[in-house]
Scaffold this motif. Structure first.
Motif, PDB file in Angstrom:
ATOM      1  N   PRO A 179      -2.526   2.659   6.208  1.00 28.80           N
ATOM      2  CA  PRO A 179      -1.077   3.095   6.163  1.00 28.80           C
ATOM      3  C   PRO A 179      -0.775   4.665   6.074  1.00 28.80           C
ATOM      4  O   PRO A 179      -1.405   5.596   5.483  1.00 28.80           O
ATOM      5  N   SER A 180       0.356   5.089   6.760  1.00 28.79           N
ATOM      6  CA  SER A 180       0.487   6.485   6.977  1.00 28.79           C
ATOM      7  C   SER A 180       1.588   6.737   5.656  1.00 28.79           C
ATOM      8  O   SER A 180       2.768   6.204   5.880  1.00 28.79           O
ATOM      9  N   ILE A 181       0.865   7.254   4.559  1.00 26.17           N
ATOM     10  CA  ILE A 181       2.003   7.265   3.217  1.00 26.17           C
ATOM     11  C   ILE A 181       1.926   8.629   2.747  1.00 26.17           C
ATOM     12  O   ILE A 181       2.426   8.850   1.660  1.00 26.17           O
ATOM     13  N   ASN A 182       1.432   9.573   3.475  1.00 27.29           N
ATOM     14  CA  ASN A 182       1.533  10.889   3.070  1.00 27.29           C
ATOM     15  C   ASN A 182       2.662  11.619   2.777  1.00 27.29           C
ATOM     16  O   ASN A 182       3.072  12.335   1.753  1.00 27.29           O
TER      17      ASN A 182
ATOM     18  N   THR B  30       3.054   4.677  -4.685  1.00 28.16           N
ATOM     19  CA  THR B  30       1.966   4.223  -3.431  1.00 28.16           C
ATOM     20  C   THR B  30       1.121   3.677  -4.120  1.00 28.16           C
ATOM     21  O   THR B  30       0.555   4.121  -5.045  1.00 28.16           O
ATOM     22  N   ARG B  31       0.160   2.728  -3.413  1.00 19.37           N
ATOM     23  CA  ARG B  31      -1.248   2.498  -3.678  1.00 19.37           C
ATOM     24  C   ARG B  31      -1.815   2.690  -2.359  1.00 19.37           C
ATOM     25  O   ARG B  31      -1.996   3.711  -1.733  1.00 19.37           O
ATOM     26  N   ARG B  32      -2.217   1.439  -1.718  1.00 17.49           N
ATOM     27  CA  ARG B  32      -2.934   1.592  -0.356  1.00 17.49           C
ATOM     28  C   ARG B  32      -1.609   1.720   0.721  1.00 17.49           C
ATOM     29  O   ARG B  32      -1.686   2.583   1.611  1.00 17.49           O
ATOM     30  N   GLY B  33      -0.337   1.277   0.432  1.00 16.26           N
ATOM     31  CA  GLY B  33       0.669   1.697   1.164  1.00 16.26           C
ATOM     32  C   GLY B  33       1.786   1.837   0.482  1.00 16.26           C
ATOM     33  O   GLY B  33       1.746   2.195  -0.923  1.00 16.26           O
TER      34      GLY B  33
END
Length: 476
Positions: A253-256, A265-268
């Motif tokens: 997942p793009s979470i930057n 956030t965690r993975r997403g």
């Protein structure tokens, strides 16, 4: 706070800004417009009009033109009063002021912000993959965007062989597309079987056998470790001499952007049942989302989330209770459908397998209800099985086994589908809506069926054909 509350307070339309211009974002725009929402801005980093990412392999294969996978042109947004800003990158979210900072240092204000940033590829740990200048090795291509697809197409002239790293859905689609283009193709998969995230070992082996029959070599339980002058070096010492290496393994997942804004956030990006992040003014949908500890990775959950969020933003009392996983392999001569999580779902197993004919079908049934399914090599009853899966139909003891037997003809199975049976899991389209269409073009433009994974195309064509024949007979 509802739309009416905000409008009454400010006297102006609510500014809803969507960051991301993928399939989920387009669906969200459609759902918001259908509810009368205005003041929408969509910001996309890619320079292209929104397109169907799932059908990139069809463009690579040559069965679709690039223009055929476009979901909505710039004019479509303009005519509906939606501001579309392409080729624009958001670098920061200033939550306290509710503004987005763009790469050119300009700002965009929002009342509600929706993150639809999707996912990004993860580079596998292969030495020599990235050169000193930071660019990928000249033989190496990733495959996730339209630019990636165009770059690979430009590299095909003169290429005779290719190695695809990754034996998941995308990897098999790319491998099959390149094979149809006439290249000698090999697939390298680190797991013990293909599609290991979706199917069991038996199904993976059936699929591997089918792929081998189609001329593609498969290496399982093997990892690429080095890109050398002689070719791609595997961890077993084998060197695959090749003209092209395509990376399809791994994505996250793009979470930057969310992290920079200190959202949870965690993975997403973590969202609640209203798809709201840890900031009450910011929401998220699609591949970047983590809901109830789960991330998605398929288009159907993104579209489902878009519908729920649009309803919520329009003031309706709705909740998102988790996505249905419906995965389809879009590759010529390879038929695969996965419903739910057949590898972890609890229940009794009803299974039919024939490796010689390339067929493996499995249902997981709990208390008479299909809770998961794997279909490889025969999708003649996928419409009926999907209908029972969606509706949690309680079947009699003999029905699950009957569903795994082929009908007298695929057409007969399609004809018997009731109008409320879902035939397109991606767009949530029923058999009745397809029967109401006059042509396949009408199907695509009015229902969006076949524009997702493309796996429902044959069923839709049969429904249109049989309906038109029935009309002709009635007139006669």
């Amino acid at each position: 706070m509802t739309i009416s509350d905000l409008r009454e307070r400010t006297g102006t339309p609510v500014r809803t800004v969507i960051v991301g211009c993928g399939m989920g974002a387009v669906r969200l725009v459609e759902e918001l417009l259908a509810r009368g929402v205005t003041g929408i801005t969509v910001i996309g980093e890619e320079p292209y009009a929104p397109y169907n990412r799932i059908l990139l392999s069809a463009v690579l294969e040559g069965t679709h033109r690039r223009g055929a996978i476009t979901m909505a042109e710039q004019e479509w947004f303009e005519h509906r009063g939606v501001e579309l800003r392409l080729g624009t990158r958001v670098v920061d979210i200033h939550r306290e002021r509710r503004v987005l900072e763009l790469a050119d240092r300009s700002e965009v204000a929002y009342d509600r912000l929706v993150l639809a940033t999707g996912s990004i590829p993860s580079l596998p740990p292969i030495r020599g993959l990235v050169q000193v200048d930071g660019q990928l090795h000249e033989k190496v291509h990733s495959f996730r965007t339209l630019a990636d697809c165009e770059g690979l197409l430009a590299a095909l002239p003169g290429a005779a062989s290719a190695v695809v790293v990754g034996g998941g859905l995308l990897g098999l689609q790319v491998a099959r597309a390149l094979s149809i283009r006439g290249l000698s193709v090999e697939v390298v998969e680190g797991g013990d079987h293909l599609l290991r995230s979706q199917v069991d070992t038996a199904a993976g082996k059936v699929l591997e056998r089918s792929l081998t029959k189609l001329g593609t070599a498969v290496y399982t339980e093997t990892r690429a470790v080095k890109m050398a002058e002689t070719g791609l070096v595997l961890d077993n010492g084998v060197v695959l001499s090749t003209d092209l290496v395509i990376l399809t393994a791994g994505g996250r997942p793009s979470i930057n952007l969310a992290r920079r804004a200190s959202l949870d956030t965690r993975r997403g990006v973590i969202v609640d049942d209203q798809l709201r992040t840890s900031d009450e003014h910011i929401y998220a949908i699609g591949d970047c989302v983590e809901h109830d500890g789960r991330t998605a990775g398929h288009v159907s959950p993104a579209w489902e989330q878009a519908a729920v969020l649009a309803a919520g933003l329009a003031g309706e009392a709705v909740e998102y209770d988790g996505h249905r996983v419906v995965a389809r392999l879009r590759a010529t001569d390879l038929d695969v459908a996965v419903l739910g999580d057949p590898e972890h779902a609890e229940g009794e197993i009803v299974q039919v397998s024939n490796p010689v004919t390339g067929v493996h079908k499995k249902l997981v049934v709990k208390d008479g209800v299909i809770v998961a399914a794997t279909l490889v090599g025969d999708l003649s009853r996928v419409g009926q099985i999907t209908q029972h899966f969606d509706k949690c139909t309680r079947l009699s003891s003999g029905e699950p086994g009957q569903l795994l037997l082929p009908p007298r003809s695929a057409a007969s199975a399609t004809i018997n589908l009731p109008d409320d049976a879902e035939v397109c899991a991606c767009a949530g389209v029923t058999a009745g809506r397809i029967r109401a269409c006059s042509s396949m073009e009408d199907v695509r433009t009015t229902t969006r069926a076949t524009t997702g994974c493309g796996g429902c195309r044959s069923v839709c064509e049969q429904l249109i054909t049989t309906t038109n024949l029935g009309m002709k007979e009635t007139v006669a």
